[in-house]
Design a protein around this motif. Structure first.
Motif, PDB file in Angstrom:
ATOM      1  N   GLY A  92       0.589  -1.399   0.218  1.00  0.00           N
ATOM      2  CA  GLY A  92      -0.204   0.120  -0.479  1.00  0.00           C
ATOM      3  C   GLY A  92       0.841   1.076  -0.072  1.00  0.00           C
ATOM      4  O   GLY A  92       2.679   0.866   0.443  1.00  0.00           O
ATOM      5  N   ASP A  93       0.598   2.349  -0.489  1.00  0.00           N
ATOM      6  CA  ASP A  93       0.569   3.300  -0.502  1.00  0.00           C
ATOM      7  C   ASP A  93       1.427   3.994   0.923  1.00  0.00           C
ATOM      8  O   ASP A  93      -0.174   4.864   1.249  1.00  0.00           O
ATOM      9  N   GLU A  94       1.759   3.811   1.850  1.00  0.00           N
ATOM     10  CA  GLU A  94       1.366   4.725   3.127  1.00  0.00           C
ATOM     11  C   GLU A  94       1.563   5.489   3.857  1.00  0.00           C
ATOM     12  O   GLU A  94       0.911   5.998   4.272  1.00  0.00           O
ATOM     13  N   ARG A  95       2.357   6.402   2.842  1.00  0.00           N
ATOM     14  CA  ARG A  95       2.851   7.674   3.480  1.00  0.00           C
ATOM     15  C   ARG A  95       1.464   8.225   2.731  1.00  0.00           C
ATOM     16  O   ARG A  95       0.835   8.606   2.909  1.00  0.00           O
ATOM     17  N   LYS A  96       0.680   8.151   1.793  1.00  0.00           N
ATOM     18  CA  LYS A  96      -0.732   8.401   1.303  1.00  0.00           C
ATOM     19  C   LYS A  96      -2.169   8.015   1.998  1.00  0.00           C
ATOM     20  O   LYS A  96      -2.640   8.825   2.524  1.00  0.00           O
ATOM     21  N   GLY A  97      -1.686   6.781   2.844  1.00  0.00           N
ATOM     22  CA  GLY A  97      -2.905   6.260   3.927  1.00  0.00           C
ATOM     23  C   GLY A  97      -2.449   7.202   4.979  1.00  0.00           C
ATOM     24  O   GLY A  97      -3.444   7.380   5.781  1.00  0.00           O
ATOM     25  N   GLY A  98      -1.359   7.441   5.339  1.00  0.00           N
ATOM     26  CA  GLY A  98      -1.355   8.481   6.445  1.00  0.00           C
ATOM     27  C   GLY A  98      -1.895  10.048   6.086  1.00  0.00           C
ATOM     28  O   GLY A  98      -2.519   9.868   7.202  1.00  0.00           O
ATOM     29  N   SER A  99      -1.296  10.902   4.342  1.00  0.00           N
ATOM     30  CA  SER A  99      -2.649  11.476   4.560  1.00  0.00           C
ATOM     31  C   SER A  99      -3.837  11.450   4.629  1.00  0.00           C
ATOM     32  O   SER A  99      -4.535  12.970   5.191  1.00  0.00           O
ATOM     33  N   LEU A 100      -4.643  10.789   4.069  1.00  0.00           N
ATOM     34  CA  LEU A 100      -5.776  10.194   4.337  1.00  0.00           C
ATOM     35  C   LEU A 100      -6.322  10.231   5.622  1.00  0.00           C
ATOM     36  O   LEU A 100      -7.121  10.851   6.084  1.00  0.00           O
ATOM     37  N   ALA A 101      -5.737   9.795   6.920  1.00  0.00           N
ATOM     38  CA  ALA A 101      -5.995   9.567   8.298  1.00  0.00           C
ATOM     39  C   ALA A 101      -5.792  10.933   9.322  1.00  0.00           C
ATOM     40  O   ALA A 101      -6.884  11.578   9.433  1.00  0.00           O
ATOM     41  N   VAL A 105     -19.084   0.180  19.045  1.00  0.00           N
ATOM     42  CA  VAL A 105     -17.905   1.627  18.249  1.00  0.00           C
ATOM     43  C   VAL A 105     -17.730   0.669  17.084  1.00  0.00           C
ATOM     44  O   VAL A 105     -17.007  -0.600  17.358  1.00  0.00           O
ATOM     45  N   GLU A 106     -17.898   0.990  16.059  1.00  0.00           N
ATOM     46  CA  GLU A 106     -16.793   0.849  14.950  1.00  0.00           C
ATOM     47  C   GLU A 106     -15.739   2.051  14.730  1.00  0.00           C
ATOM     48  O   GLU A 106     -16.301   2.979  13.996  1.00  0.00           O
ATOM     49  N   LEU A 107     -15.274   1.075  14.238  1.00  0.00           N
ATOM     50  CA  LEU A 107     -13.651   2.038  13.669  1.00  0.00           C
ATOM     51  C   LEU A 107     -13.121   2.168  12.390  1.00  0.00           C
ATOM     52  O   LEU A 107     -13.740   1.187  11.417  1.00  0.00           O
ATOM     53  N   THR A 108     -13.923   3.341  12.671  1.00  0.00           N
ATOM     54  CA  THR A 108     -12.818   4.377  10.830  1.00  0.00           C
ATOM     55  C   THR A 108     -11.909   3.756  10.982  1.00  0.00           C
ATOM     56  O   THR A 108     -10.806   3.847  11.300  1.00  0.00           O
ATOM     57  N   SER A 109     -11.018   3.851   9.386  1.00  0.00           N
ATOM     58  CA  SER A 109      -9.581   3.092   8.959  1.00  0.00           C
ATOM     59  C   SER A 109      -9.261   3.291   7.838  1.00  0.00           C
ATOM     60  O   SER A 109     -10.306   3.109   6.526  1.00  0.00           O
ATOM     61  N   VAL A 110      -8.317   2.655   7.325  1.00  0.00           N
ATOM     62  CA  VAL A 110      -7.492   3.791   6.251  1.00  0.00           C
ATOM     63  C   VAL A 110      -7.024   1.886   5.493  1.00  0.00           C
ATOM     64  O   VAL A 110      -6.472   1.846   6.724  1.00  0.00           O
ATOM     65  N   SER A 111      -7.212   1.555   4.738  1.00  0.00           N
ATOM     66  CA  SER A 111      -6.789   0.439   4.088  1.00  0.00           C
ATOM     67  C   SER A 111      -6.672   0.076   2.022  1.00  0.00           C
ATOM     68  O   SER A 111      -7.735   1.447   1.956  1.00  0.00           O
ATOM     69  N   ILE A 112      -6.165  -0.456   2.537  1.00  0.00           N
ATOM     70  CA  ILE A 112      -6.052  -0.969   0.639  1.00  0.00           C
ATOM     71  C   ILE A 112      -6.550  -2.374   0.284  1.00  0.00           C
ATOM     72  O   ILE A 112      -7.764  -2.620   1.420  1.00  0.00           O
ATOM     73  N   LYS A 127       2.958   0.543  -5.671  1.00  0.00           N
ATOM     74  CA  LYS A 127       2.051   0.764  -4.273  1.00  0.00           C
ATOM     75  C   LYS A 127       0.851   0.676  -5.186  1.00  0.00           C
ATOM     76  O   LYS A 127       0.174   2.011  -6.074  1.00  0.00           O
ATOM     77  N   LEU A 128      -0.046   0.348  -4.084  1.00  0.00           N
ATOM     78  CA  LEU A 128      -1.528   0.332  -4.350  1.00  0.00           C
ATOM     79  C   LEU A 128      -2.120   1.163  -3.435  1.00  0.00           C
ATOM     80  O   LEU A 128      -1.617   1.565  -2.308  1.00  0.00           O
ATOM     81  N   ARG A 129      -2.895   2.251  -4.327  1.00  0.00           N
ATOM     82  CA  ARG A 129      -3.815   3.410  -3.364  1.00  0.00           C
ATOM     83  C   ARG A 129      -5.052   3.059  -2.783  1.00  0.00           C
ATOM     84  O   ARG A 129      -5.432   2.530  -2.236  1.00  0.00           O
ATOM     85  N   PRO A 130      -4.334   3.689  -1.323  1.00  0.00           N
ATOM     86  CA  PRO A 130      -5.508   2.755   0.438  1.00  0.00           C
ATOM     87  C   PRO A 130      -6.614   4.573  -0.028  1.00  0.00           C
ATOM     88  O   PRO A 130      -6.221   5.096  -0.641  1.00  0.00           O
ATOM     89  N   ALA A 131      -7.592   3.680   0.592  1.00  0.00           N
ATOM     90  CA  ALA A 131      -8.905   3.923   0.609  1.00  0.00           C
ATOM     91  C   ALA A 131      -9.312   4.269   1.999  1.00  0.00           C
ATOM     92  O   ALA A 131      -9.149   3.742   2.920  1.00  0.00           O
ATOM     93  N   LEU A 132     -10.467   5.875   1.784  1.00  0.00           N
ATOM     94  CA  LEU A 132     -10.793   5.387   3.549  1.00  0.00           C
ATOM     95  C   LEU A 132     -12.179   4.647   4.084  1.00  0.00           C
ATOM     96  O   LEU A 132     -13.016   4.911   3.106  1.00  0.00           O
ATOM     97  N   VAL A 133     -12.049   4.023   5.110  1.00  0.00           N
ATOM     98  CA  VAL A 133     -13.300   2.955   5.074  1.00  0.00           C
ATOM     99  C   VAL A 133     -13.621   3.944   6.698  1.00  0.00           C
ATOM    100  O   VAL A 133     -13.607   3.830   7.384  1.00  0.00           O
ATOM    101  N   GLU A 134     -15.215   4.422   5.864  1.00  0.00           N
ATOM    102  CA  GLU A 134     -15.535   5.096   6.927  1.00  0.00           C
ATOM    103  C   GLU A 134     -16.709   4.840   7.806  1.00  0.00           C
ATOM    104  O   GLU A 134     -17.663   4.061   6.750  1.00  0.00           O
ATOM    105  N   ARG A 135     -16.293   5.013   9.229  1.00  0.00           N
ATOM    106  CA  ARG A 135     -17.743   4.407  10.206  1.00  0.00           C
ATOM    107  C   ARG A 135     -17.720   5.708  11.476  1.00  0.00           C
ATOM    108  O   ARG A 135     -17.594   6.440  11.558  1.00  0.00           O
TER     109      ARG A 135
END
Length: 352
Positions: free
Chosen positions: A162-171, A293-300, A330-338
């Motif tokens: 995963g593109d971890e830097r992009k994931g950090g940016s999304l979070a 509680v359902e957790l919001t998460s960043v993931s590929i 590098k695979l693009r991450p997405a935000l999984v909204e909960r």
């Protein structure tokens, strides 16, 4: 793609001894002194030599077996990877051998030797850390190797991650857009590549927004990611309750979902409402829910991660060469909204 395999003759030449002496050193036989034996074994280690009696059949026999090395089989993330790797490998007619490196460089290297000795046709691994590339790249002369995490820029080992830097940016962006003013990163370990890359992305995003985000430091050791999140969050809350204590953050970025769930458990025990008093976001989309509680998460996509990695490994075996752009995928991450983060006012763009 593959350099010449090291033979016992190569070791003997490098060590300045006979082939018979190398054989005696490797097999623990008498007739040579301790200093000579240690010297020969050091040369074998440095040259990543695998005894030819075990490795010579690699080019002639097809074992239909792949080796998998991960740092921690108890980790929910690595456990899911192993399940998906097994399933995907079977689609290509391969079985798998799993090894747990225990986040130890020497153990990681020994398992590579063991897998090659057992004539696997390729190895996929999740590196222990920075030194993994330096320790392991020489084994590419025996079998194709693909990393499941990003490698340092100068590494010859191909990777799919995963593109971890992009994931950090999304979070970071998600919490900032949700109105968080004081944000902490929890569960970060500097020796883990994936954590470092995520923090780089988090801090880059913070600078763009002019936001302040800090990494919460703790000198305590914890046996699991969940325990680390629970322990660090508990420390943080207790510190805030002391006279003159620092106010609690209103946003937490956890190093993983397991860490985030530990944070949520601590907050529930101390009566801190999520997300009303504190928004929490994790990574990997592995443990989506804890009670209430359902957790919001960043993931590929983990399935895509595994599929691309095994496909790359098999093509390396068949074609022997790779295009330059295939050496680092590098695979693009997405935000999984909960429900663990405050809503972004006036916007539904993060809903999935």
């Amino acid at each position: 793609m593959k350099s010449k395999k090291i033979t016992i003759k190569d070791v003997a030449k490098e060590a300045g001894v006979s082939v018979a002496t190398v054989s005696r050193a490797l097999n623990g036989l008498g007739g040579i002194g301790k200093e000579t034996r240690d010297h020969v074994l050091e040369i074998c280690e440095r040259m990543a030599y695998v005894p030819s009696t075990l490795a010579s059949g690699l080019t002639m026999r097809h074992t239909r077996t792949l080796g998998i090395v991960v740092p921690d089989i108890t980790s929910p993330f690595h456990a899911q990877l192993m399940v998906l790797l097994t399933s995907e490998a079977q689609q290509y007619g391969y079985q798998v051998l799993f090894c747990n490196s225990f986040r130890d460089y020497e153990t990681e290297m020994e398992y590579f030797k063991l897998l090659i000795s057992n004539q696997v046709e390729g190895i996929l691994f999740y590196p222990v850390g920075d030194m993994s590339s330096k320790n392991l790249y020489q084994y590419m002369r025996y079998v194709p190797i693909v990393s499941l995490n990003e490698m340092p820029d100068n590494s010859p080992i191909p990777y799919v991650c995963g593109d971890e830097r992009k994931g950090g940016s999304l979070a970071a962006e998600r919490l900032i857009r949700g109105g968080c003013k004081k944000i902490l990163c929890i569960g970060i370990k500097e020796d883990r590549l994936v954590h470092r890359y995520r923090v780089e992305g988090i801090m880059d995003e913070a600078r763009q927004w002019g936001a302040e985000i800090e990494v919460y430091e703790s000198d305590k050791n914890y046996k699991s990611s969940f325990d680390r999140g629970y322990g660090q969050a508990s420390e943080l809350i207790r510190e805030s309750l002391r006279p003159g204590g620092e106010p609690l953050p209103d946003g937490i970025i956890a190093a993983s979902d397991a860490t985030a769930n530990g944070v949520i458990k601590a907050c529930m025990e101390y009566g801190i409402a999520i997300p009303d008093q504190m928004s929490v976001i994790g990574f990997d989309d592995i443990n989506g829910a804890v009670p209430a509680v359902e957790l919001t998460s960043v993931s590929i996509s983990h399935k895509l991660h595994v599929k691309r990695a095994i496909n790359l490994l098999i093509r390396m075996k068949r074609e022997r060469t790779l295009k330059e752009q295939e050496r680092g995928i590098k695979l693009r991450p997405a935000l999984v909204e909960r429900s663990s983060c405050q809503a972004v006012r006036g916007s539904g763009i993060y809903k999935q």
